[in-house]
Design a protein around this motif. Structure first.
Motif, PDB file in Angstrom:
ATOM      1  N   VAL A  72       8.822   1.663  -1.145  1.00  0.00           N
ATOM      2  CA  VAL A  72      10.010   1.267   0.085  1.00  0.00           C
ATOM      3  C   VAL A  72      11.869   1.728  -0.416  1.00  0.00           C
ATOM      4  CG1 VAL A  72      11.252   0.050   2.378  1.00  0.00           C
ATOM      5  CG2 VAL A  72       8.983  -0.190   1.056  1.00  0.00           C
ATOM      6  N   THR A  73      11.651   1.117  -1.629  1.00  0.00           N
ATOM      7  CA  THR A  73      12.549   1.500  -2.702  1.00  0.00           C
ATOM      8  C   THR A  73      13.399   2.757  -2.530  1.00  0.00           C
ATOM      9  OG1 THR A  73      11.789   0.899  -4.232  1.00  0.00           O
ATOM     10  CG2 THR A  73      13.408  -1.139  -3.577  1.00  0.00           C
ATOM     11  N   SER A  74      12.626   3.834  -2.726  1.00  0.00           N
ATOM     12  CA  SER A  74      13.173   4.734  -2.600  1.00  0.00           C
ATOM     13  C   SER A  74      12.836   6.170  -1.463  1.00  0.00           C
ATOM     14  CB  SER A  74      12.146   5.925  -4.344  1.00  0.00           C
ATOM     15  OG  SER A  74      11.246   5.903  -3.658  1.00  0.00           O
ATOM     16  N   SER A  75      12.352   5.296  -0.388  1.00  0.00           N
ATOM     17  CA  SER A  75      12.360   6.367   0.735  1.00  0.00           C
ATOM     18  C   SER A  75      13.419   6.461   1.247  1.00  0.00           C
ATOM     19  CB  SER A  75      11.313   5.426   1.286  1.00  0.00           C
ATOM     20  OG  SER A  75       9.795   5.797   1.108  1.00  0.00           O
ATOM     21  N   LYS A  76      13.175   7.978   2.485  1.00  0.00           N
ATOM     22  CA  LYS A  76      14.107   8.204   3.256  1.00  0.00           C
ATOM     23  C   LYS A  76      14.348   7.034   4.686  1.00  0.00           C
ATOM     24  CE  LYS A  76      13.856  12.214   3.573  1.00  0.00           C
ATOM     25  NZ  LYS A  76      13.813  13.705   3.588  1.00  0.00           N
ATOM     26  N   GLU A  77      15.142   6.905   5.325  1.00  0.00           N
ATOM     27  CA  GLU A  77      15.656   5.882   6.220  1.00  0.00           C
ATOM     28  C   GLU A  77      14.030   7.177   7.170  1.00  0.00           C
ATOM     29  OE1 GLU A  77      17.403   4.057   7.611  1.00  0.00           O
ATOM     30  OE2 GLU A  77      17.133   3.804   9.172  1.00  0.00           O
ATOM     31  N   THR A  78      13.832   8.115   7.562  1.00  0.00           N
ATOM     32  CA  THR A  78      12.918   9.140   8.489  1.00  0.00           C
ATOM     33  C   THR A  78      11.631   8.595   7.688  1.00  0.00           C
ATOM     34  OG1 THR A  78      13.810  10.790   7.198  1.00  0.00           O
ATOM     35  CG2 THR A  78      14.495  11.045   9.497  1.00  0.00           C
ATOM     36  N   ASP A  79      11.197   8.431   6.117  1.00  0.00           N
ATOM     37  CA  ASP A  79       9.825   8.270   6.090  1.00  0.00           C
ATOM     38  C   ASP A  79       9.722   6.386   6.606  1.00  0.00           C
ATOM     39  OD1 ASP A  79       9.695  11.119   5.772  1.00  0.00           O
ATOM     40  OD2 ASP A  79      10.446  10.316   3.379  1.00  0.00           O
ATOM     41  N   LEU A  80      10.418   5.688   6.273  1.00  0.00           N
ATOM     42  CA  LEU A  80      10.626   4.735   6.886  1.00  0.00           C
ATOM     43  C   LEU A  80       9.824   3.914   7.872  1.00  0.00           C
ATOM     44  CD1 LEU A  80      13.852   3.055   4.863  1.00  0.00           C
ATOM     45  CD2 LEU A  80      11.169   2.495   4.525  1.00  0.00           C
ATOM     46  N   PHE A  81      10.642   4.922   9.237  1.00  0.00           N
ATOM     47  CA  PHE A  81      10.008   4.535  10.571  1.00  0.00           C
ATOM     48  C   PHE A  81       9.049   4.574  10.762  1.00  0.00           C
ATOM     49  CE2 PHE A  81      14.612   6.299  11.541  1.00  0.00           C
ATOM     50  CZ  PHE A  81      15.287   5.050  12.239  1.00  0.00           C
ATOM     51  N   VAL A  82       8.194   5.675  10.125  1.00  0.00           N
ATOM     52  CA  VAL A  82       6.274   5.917  10.004  1.00  0.00           C
ATOM     53  C   VAL A  82       5.472   4.241   9.392  1.00  0.00           C
ATOM     54  CG1 VAL A  82       4.602   7.308   9.092  1.00  0.00           C
ATOM     55  CG2 VAL A  82       7.293   7.935   9.441  1.00  0.00           C
ATOM     56  N   LEU A  83       6.314   4.053   8.160  1.00  0.00           N
ATOM     57  CA  LEU A  83       5.955   2.970   7.355  1.00  0.00           C
ATOM     58  C   LEU A  83       6.776   1.022   7.849  1.00  0.00           C
ATOM     59  CD1 LEU A  83       8.027   2.565   3.647  1.00  0.00           C
ATOM     60  CD2 LEU A  83       4.775   3.164   4.611  1.00  0.00           C
ATOM     61  N   ARG A  84       7.674   1.419   8.885  1.00  0.00           N
ATOM     62  CA  ARG A  84       7.806  -0.213   9.850  1.00  0.00           C
ATOM     63  C   ARG A  84       6.498  -0.054  10.581  1.00  0.00           C
ATOM     64  NH1 ARG A  84      14.230   1.742   9.632  1.00  0.00           N
ATOM     65  NH2 ARG A  84      14.871   1.206   7.755  1.00  0.00           N
ATOM     66  N   ALA A  85       6.743   1.470  11.313  1.00  0.00           N
ATOM     67  CA  ALA A  85       5.489   1.521  12.469  1.00  0.00           C
ATOM     68  C   ALA A  85       4.549   0.714  12.269  1.00  0.00           C
ATOM     69  CB  ALA A  85       5.576   3.070  12.631  1.00  0.00           C
ATOM     70  N   ARG A  86       4.049   0.421  10.796  1.00  0.00           N
ATOM     71  CA  ARG A  86       2.846   0.434  10.378  1.00  0.00           C
ATOM     72  C   ARG A  86       2.295  -1.709  10.530  1.00  0.00           C
ATOM     73  NH1 ARG A  86       0.386   4.026   6.424  1.00  0.00           N
ATOM     74  NH2 ARG A  86      -1.097   2.410   5.743  1.00  0.00           N
ATOM     75  N   ALA A  87       3.709  -1.688  10.497  1.00  0.00           N
ATOM     76  CA  ALA A  87       4.117  -3.242  10.152  1.00  0.00           C
ATOM     77  C   ALA A  87       4.233  -4.181  11.302  1.00  0.00           C
ATOM     78  CB  ALA A  87       5.125  -3.935   9.756  1.00  0.00           C
ATOM     79  N   GLY A  88       3.361  -5.081  11.734  1.00  0.00           N
ATOM     80  CA  GLY A  88       4.011  -5.386  13.357  1.00  0.00           C
ATOM     81  C   GLY A  88       5.385  -7.070  12.456  1.00  0.00           C
ATOM     82  N   VAL A  89       6.636  -6.608  13.330  1.00  0.00           N
ATOM     83  CA  VAL A  89       8.113  -7.764  13.446  1.00  0.00           C
ATOM     84  C   VAL A  89       7.927  -8.633  14.515  1.00  0.00           C
ATOM     85  CG1 VAL A  89       9.781  -8.188  12.567  1.00  0.00           C
ATOM     86  CG2 VAL A  89       8.783  -6.077  11.822  1.00  0.00           C
ATOM     87  N   LEU A  90       7.546 -10.263  14.249  1.00  0.00           N
ATOM     88  CA  LEU A  90       8.321 -10.715  15.142  1.00  0.00           C
ATOM     89  C   LEU A  90       9.628 -10.963  14.619  1.00  0.00           C
ATOM     90  CD1 LEU A  90       8.068 -12.596  17.831  1.00  0.00           C
ATOM     91  CD2 LEU A  90       7.807 -14.367  16.659  1.00  0.00           C
ATOM     92  N   PHE A  91      11.130 -10.448  16.150  1.00  0.00           N
ATOM     93  CA  PHE A  91      12.063 -12.005  15.391  1.00  0.00           C
ATOM     94  C   PHE A  91      12.362 -13.135  16.067  1.00  0.00           C
ATOM     95  CE2 PHE A  91      11.909  -7.242  15.653  1.00  0.00           C
ATOM     96  CZ  PHE A  91      13.097  -6.855  14.989  1.00  0.00           C
TER      97      PHE A  91
END
Lengths: 279, 252
Positions: A72-91
């Motif tokens: 995660v630390t070295s990923s670009k924001e555009t790649d992070l969107f793909v990673l984030r999409a795989r995790a569920g988040v409750l705010f």
């Protein structure tokens, strides 16, 4: 997708400083499928920052964060969107889009995430999956309502439905029970435990309530009885082991262990987060 | 003073980053077509009544003022020429842009600002969708495409407004003479700058609105501040850019 024995999430010596205050200080942790981590800590101890760091919403100063086998630390924001999409988040407050209906909120990840390919997943399919997710949190009847028409607890449940609609292997919960009455809070935690046990997903839960941890640690969801059942002492020990507690103080992890170890801790700060049975 | 300049340059840099990202997203997947069409409806169709009204009145006002000024030189027959030149070159694009800026830069800034302060933008990012892709790019495309259309409509309505003053009311010129002089007055250069301007203004209005919306801080009060800043900045930029484009086209 990561193999069952491989961690879904790994923090290695992660630190982050905001000015002079540590938000995260040498934090290391791992999380495998089916496991639960309950994070306690005083306000400002870095609990929410920890959650945000998992999906790269805050950039850390040093250390490595590995999510689903990607750095995660070295990923670009555009790649992070793909990673984030795989995790569920409750705010904390549900984080629902107030101009969209409940149904549209739950459909949102399905229709808008890049990995789901906009338009590839037909509206009908998204709608039926959103309805399934809402049925899971027992709110199927609210599909056409707007978030402002729902109570705080219901909004939180819609938030859970939205977090799990993509069937993520890892779900992050930011104070799922904050500001709710005890009965509603228990309903929410029952759903969180149900989600873990039905789909064997990993959960990282930031909370203030000791009972939230108790429910995750001492209960499992029985699919036949369709309710939570308390774990026995014998063969269920392994099930207890999958829930571990973390106590954070000024960004650092000052405690890590099982519920028994937490209750046995002599540390004054750690003791503050434990509610003993006789109290 | 130096600090002030530094923050000014820093925010201009942020603005350029946002602009760069939103332009890049035009060609990148995923494309949110539904949002583009919805914004085109809100910005284009929604602004139509006000643009028509303003176009008609400005045409009529120019005709009234010019009729008096031109009659002192015995040049009343030139009213069509003057009206069509001022409208197509300058007033059509600028007045439409100012109207759309007041209407939509504010709407965009308040919508995105409210989403920012209620952490819906963060929620969007956490759900794996790019807020720039989902919110900014559709508004950029919609405003940039709709503003030239609105401007053409304002120009035509303005000419009709001027016609109503010059021909039936003041009777200083015949209908056929009015339409033929106003049409013949226009050359390619006028049409080019008359269409280039709204195209550029569309980008400015949408990007400025989104920029101030997305950097909103400080709760509901912050939203109000963001809206004010967005409208003021959009209008200032409209006039600055008009001057720049004029300078280029006058030289041609």
């Amino acid at each position: 997708m990561a193999a069952p024995h491989e961690p879904l999430l790994e923090f290695k010596d992660v630190s982050l400083k905001f000015g002079d205050t540590w938000a995260l200080r040498n934090v290391s942790l791992t999380l495998k499928p089916g496991e639960t981590r309950i994070v306690f800590g005083a306000a400002g101890a870095g609990k929410t920052t920890l959650l945000k760091a998992v999906i790269g919403l805050v950039e850390v100063d040093t250390g490595d964060i590995n999510l689903f086998g990607h750095d995660v630390t070295s990923s670009k924001e555009t790649d992070l969107f793909v990673l984030r999409a795989r995790a569920g988040v409750l705010f904390q407050e549900g984080g629902l889009f107030d101009s969209l209906s409940v149904g549209e909120n739950v459909e949102y990840p399905l229709l808008n995430q890049k990995s789901n390919g906009t338009g590839v997943l037909a509206l009908g399919a998204a709608q039926s999956r959103a309805k399934d997710a809402l049925r899971f949190v027992e709110l199927a009847q609210t599909f056409d309502q707007f978030p402002s028409e729902l109570s705080g607890g219901m909004r939180r449940r819609v938030g859970i439905a939205r977090a799990i609609v993509t069937e993520p292997p890892l779900v992050l919960y930011d104070s799922p029970t904050a500001g709710l009455d005890p009965i509603t809070a228990n309903t929410i935690m029952a759903l969180v435990a149900k989600e873990r046990d039905v789909r064997n997903s990993a959960s990282l839960i930031v909370t203030h309530r000791y009972q939230d941890g108790e429910i995750m640690s001492d209960f499992r969801y029985d699919q036949e009885q369709e309710e939570l059942v308390k774990l026995g002492d014998g063969k269920d020990t392994a099930l207890r082991e999958r829930t571990k507690f973390i106590v954070m103080k000024e960004g650092a992890m000052v405690f890590f262990g099982t519920k028994q170890e937490l209750e046995a801790s002599g540390d004054e700060y750690v003791k503050r987060f434990v509610r003993h049975g006789d109290e | 003073m130096l600090d002030f300049l530094k923050t000014l340059i820093a925010s201009f840099q942020d603005f350029l980053f946002l602009a760069g990202r939103s332009f890049r997203n035009i060609v990148r997947r995923p494309h949110y077509y539904d949002d583009v069409f919805m914004q085109m409806d809100i910005i284009g169709v929604g602004s139509l009544p006000i643009v028509i009204l303003i176009g008609a009145f400005s045409g009529a006002i120019i005709a009234l003022q010019m009729a008096r000024a031109l009659s002192t030189y015995g040049a009343s027959s030139q009213v069509g020429t003057i009206v069509s030149l001022t409208l197509v070159r300058e007033l059509g694009p600028v007045l439409s842009a100012v109207m759309v800026a007041g209407r939509n830069a504010s709407a965009i800034a308040s919508e995105l600002g409210s989403m920012k302060v209620t952490e819906q933008i963060d929620a969007m990012r956490a759900l794996g969708t790019d807020p720039v892709q989902k919110l900014v790019t559709p508004r950029l495309i919609a405003t940039t495409l709709m503003l030239p259309c609105l401007t053409v409509i304002a120009d035509v309505i303005g000419l009709i407004g001027a016609y109503l003053i010059a021909v039936p009311l003041l009777k200083i010129i015949s209908a056929s003479e009015y339409w033929s002089t106003s049409w013949r007055a226009l050359v390619l250069n006028d049409l080019a700058q008359g269409l280039l301007k709204p195209f550029v203004f569309g980008m400015i209005i949408s990007l400025v609105g989104c920029f101030y919306g997305l950097r909103t801080t400080g709760g509901t009060q912050g939203v109000g501040r963001a809206v004010t800043e967005a409208v003021v900045a959009a209008m200032v930029w409209i006039f600055v850019v008009t001057l720049l484009i004029d300078k280029i086209f006058v030289g041609l």
